[in-house]
Design a protein around this motif. Structure first.
Motif, PDB file in Angstrom:
ATOM      1  N   UNK A 102       0.767  -1.309   0.087  1.00 51.78           N
ATOM      2  CA  UNK A 102       0.000  -0.044   0.045  1.00 51.78           C
ATOM      3  C   UNK A 102       0.862   1.247   0.154  1.00 51.78           C
ATOM      4  N   UNK A 103       2.022   1.293   0.811  1.00 52.79           N
ATOM      5  CA  UNK A 103       2.873   2.411   0.984  1.00 52.79           C
ATOM      6  C   UNK A 103       3.435   2.610  -0.346  1.00 52.79           C
ATOM      7  N   UNK A 104       3.863   1.661  -1.077  1.00 49.59           N
ATOM      8  CA  UNK A 104       4.604   1.579  -2.418  1.00 49.59           C
ATOM      9  C   UNK A 104       3.348   2.314  -3.424  1.00 49.59           C
ATOM     10  N   UNK A 105       2.110   1.646  -3.442  1.00 51.97           N
ATOM     11  CA  UNK A 105       1.201   2.294  -4.298  1.00 51.97           C
ATOM     12  C   UNK A 105       0.955   3.865  -4.167  1.00 51.97           C
ATOM     13  N   UNK A 106       0.943   4.367  -2.908  1.00 52.78           N
ATOM     14  CA  UNK A 106       0.588   5.520  -2.382  1.00 52.78           C
ATOM     15  C   UNK A 106       1.793   6.331  -2.856  1.00 52.78           C
ATOM     16  N   UNK A 107       2.935   5.713  -2.826  1.00 53.50           N
ATOM     17  CA  UNK A 107       4.351   6.383  -3.140  1.00 53.50           C
ATOM     18  C   UNK A 107       4.080   6.689  -4.704  1.00 53.50           C
TER      19      UNK A 107
END
Lengths: 113, 523
Positions: A102-107
């Motif tokens: 999720x963090x990678x997608x938001x990044x």
């Protein structure tokens, strides 16, 4: 009646009026129920269900357990449920993996916006 | 009275914190109900102090408390251009969350008096409960981002120990505690990293000061992403929700109720970061939609997973995830239109009011539902719905409380869940009708799920093994009855809560200038 009047953005909600109307309808339903057939006799054959001639189950045997409720619903949606249940592995490594994903997608989203 | 009020922000933290260290000493002399009563009285006093502060804040504006300063309200002593001390900044939003913490922790302690009576190690239990309460207050009241990290850590450590408290029964509570420890550690590390990024750039830790100089650099973007992700995870948002059913189901019932409020403290932090720290410096549409999508996923996946559960507390835990989705949806819509004054005025503020009101409603009805699940476990010794049945015959009070809680969570009028959901439906519909329709569908599925619980646990003939089951003890009934009364009151008079608590909370979030000027004055 301004007490209890909630402005919802597109209209209004008044719970107290809802309660009053529900009580009035409830009284009406009870009145209608009491207008039923007078020859009705409690605890006679009139109250027994007719199950195509099969014997009636005891109350203990007829109670539907939690696992059987909504069986048709879950069976119809099994293609939705199977992958959903499979990702709930109970493994803490996967829990952490989802956070990273999720963090990678938001990044990416914030990075390109 | 004014002296108490001046120091109330410190006292409300100090009272449960000092009591936490007193409990082991008292426990050496009185191991039974006395300990529970002592903790209940302490948390009752904290509740009174919180209500006193709420009255002051809602009449006179934010309450500022500088720790270690010559005067509690002096944020910038002469010669200083930035605040250097730890400051508590309690505005409408902070006190709104504080009231939830106060009510839930107090009732959790009252319920525990009988519920935990048979357990050993009660002095440890109550010490941890008080520490958790202290940490939640701290997360909600502090205006210092490093101090927030400290309180987040205290809350996590206390929660881990409380989740694993009943490890003598089986290995599952220890496993759930371990999982919560891992996800909490990840969250804490990321928050600390974000704090480091702020401090490295701006040389300050006070949130209002950071907000006043925010440049929205690449580092600020990274800090934002880290904070949004891990705070959403701590709030139980899908797809980072998987710790929630483990932790909520294994913790003792009153602790589960407090854990719901602790998750909401993280949700509060998410809103505080996006609105008060960044506000319109960030791309509000993008971050707003990210929060909305997390909300919709949480709503839908949470409720569909709940329907197939057989463990009553796991089922309720998935519903907690689902209900968090409503809050994310409502406030996410507000954030998405924050930079658009017309849309914000037209429906954005109302959507936020619905989302924020739902936080309080959820804490009350989900707390009640977890307590009823605890009551069933207390009498039957199982959480398995397949093994329950006919309990309404012997547990009439619990049955009534369950019906009230279930109707409220399903959004049935006239209970409180309906009021907040109605605001969300109507305001979100103006933003995007599909989102509103999904929210309504989720409510229908929620009702279906609780009909299943009601039928499985309460209806049907008396089962042989539960012939002699009795209603739960009075302290448990009193805690559940209080929550039920709050639910009914909030449902019948939602305007009282929305006008006096929710609207000021929303305006405190939206108005960043007020947030910064409360600390920095007219600088």
């Amino acid at each position: 009646m301004s007490i209890g009047l909630l402005e919802t953005g597109s209209g209004y909600w008044q719970a107290i009026i809802w309660v009053i109307i529900t009580v009035i309808i409830g009284i009406g339903v009870l009145w209608l129920r009491n207008k039923g057939k007078e020859e009705y006799k409690k605890n006679t054959n009139q109250t027994k269900p007719f199950l195509s001639g099969n014997p009636e189950l005891t109350k203990e045997d007829s109670h539907v357990g939690a696992s059987h409720i909504y069986w048709g619903f879950t069976e119809a949606l099994k293609h939705y449920y199977q992958p959903l249940v499979n990702i709930h592995t109970g493994n803490i490594n996967d829990y952490s993996g989802w956070v990273v994903l999720v963090m990678a997608i938001i990044f990416i989203i914030v990075g390109v916006s | 009275m004014s002296g108490i009020l001046t120091h109330a922000p410190a006292l409300v933290i100090a009272l449960p914190l000092l009591a936490a260290f007193l409990v082991p000493i008292i426990g050496r002399f009185n191991r039974s109900k006395g300990l529970g009563w002592f903790v209940s009285i302490i948390l009752g006093l904290s509740l009174l102090m919180t209500l006193l502060m709420a009255n002051h804040i809602l009449s006179n504006g934010p309450l500022i408390y500088v720790f270690g300063g010559s005067e509690p309200g002096l944020t910038l002593p002469s010669g200083y251009t930035v605040p250097i001390r730890i400051i508590f900044q309690i505005d409408g939003m902070g006190i709104f969350m504080g009231i939830i913490t106060a009510v839930v922790s107090f009732l959790g302690a009252v319920y525990s008096i009988s519920f935990m009576e048979q357990h050993s190690g009660l002095e440890k239990y109550y010490t941890l409960l008080l520490l958790l309460t202290t940490a939640m207050y701290g997360m909600e009241f502090t205006g210092d981002i490093f101090n927030f990290f400290v309180f987040l850590e205290i809350a996590s450590i206390a929660s881990v120990a409380l989740i694993a408290f009943r490890s003598n029964l089986s290995g599952e509570p220890a496993e759930a505690g371990f999982k919560y420890m891992v996800v909490s550690s990840i969250a804490a590390l990321m928050v600390l990293f974000a704090v480091g990024l702020f401090y490295g750039q701006y040389d300050v830790l006070n949130m209002a000061t950071i907000a006043s100089v925010m440049q929205f650099t690449q580092l600020d973007k990274i800090a934002l992403i880290l904070l949004v992700t891990v705070l959403a995870m701590k709030a139980g948002s899908v797809p980072m929700h998987m710790w929630t059913p483990d932790a909520y189901s294994e913790a003792p019932a009153p602790i589960t109720m407090i854990l719901v409020a602790a998750s909401q403290a993280s949700l509060y932090a998410l809103f505080r970061v996006t609105f008060s720290l960044y506000n319109i410096t960030l791309n509000t549409v993008v971050i707003g939609w990210i929060i909305i999508i997390l909300g919709v996923l949480s709503m839908f996946i949470g409720v569909t997973m709940a329907i197939i559960q057989k463990d009553i507390k796991r089922l309720m835990a998935y519903h907690a995830i689902s209900q968090t989705g409503y809050m994310l949806l409502g406030v996410g819509v507000g954030l998405a239109v924050l930079a658009n004054p017309v849309a914000l005025e037209s429906f954005g503020i109302k959507a936020m009011e619905g989302g924020i009101f739902h936080i309080m409603n959820h804490a009350m009805y989900k707390g009640l539902l977890f307590l009823t699940a605890g009551a069933l476990f207390y009498r039957t010794g199982t959480r398995d719905l397949n093994k329950m049945g006919g309990l309404a015959h012997n547990m009439s009070y619990t049955t009534v409380f369950f019906i009230i809680g279930a109707a409220a969570i399903a959004g049935i009028p006239p209970f409180n869940g309906f009021a907040s959901k109605l605001i969300i439906y109507e305001s979100v519909y103006q933003f995007n009708p599909l989102l509103s329709i999904i929210a309504m569908l989720v409510s229908i599925l929620t009702l279906a799920s609780f009909v299943k619980v009601f039928h499985s646990a309460f209806l049907g003939p008396k089962l042989e093994q539960y012939q002699k089951v009795e209603e739960v003890p009075k302290s448990m009934v009193v805690a559940m009855a209080t929550l039920a009364c709050i639910i009914v009151f909030f449902g019948l008079f939602p305007d009282v809560i929305v006008d006096n608590l929710v609207h000021p909370a929303v305006m405190a979030l939206i108005n960043q200038v007020n947030y910064t000027s409360a600390i920095l004055g007219g600088m």
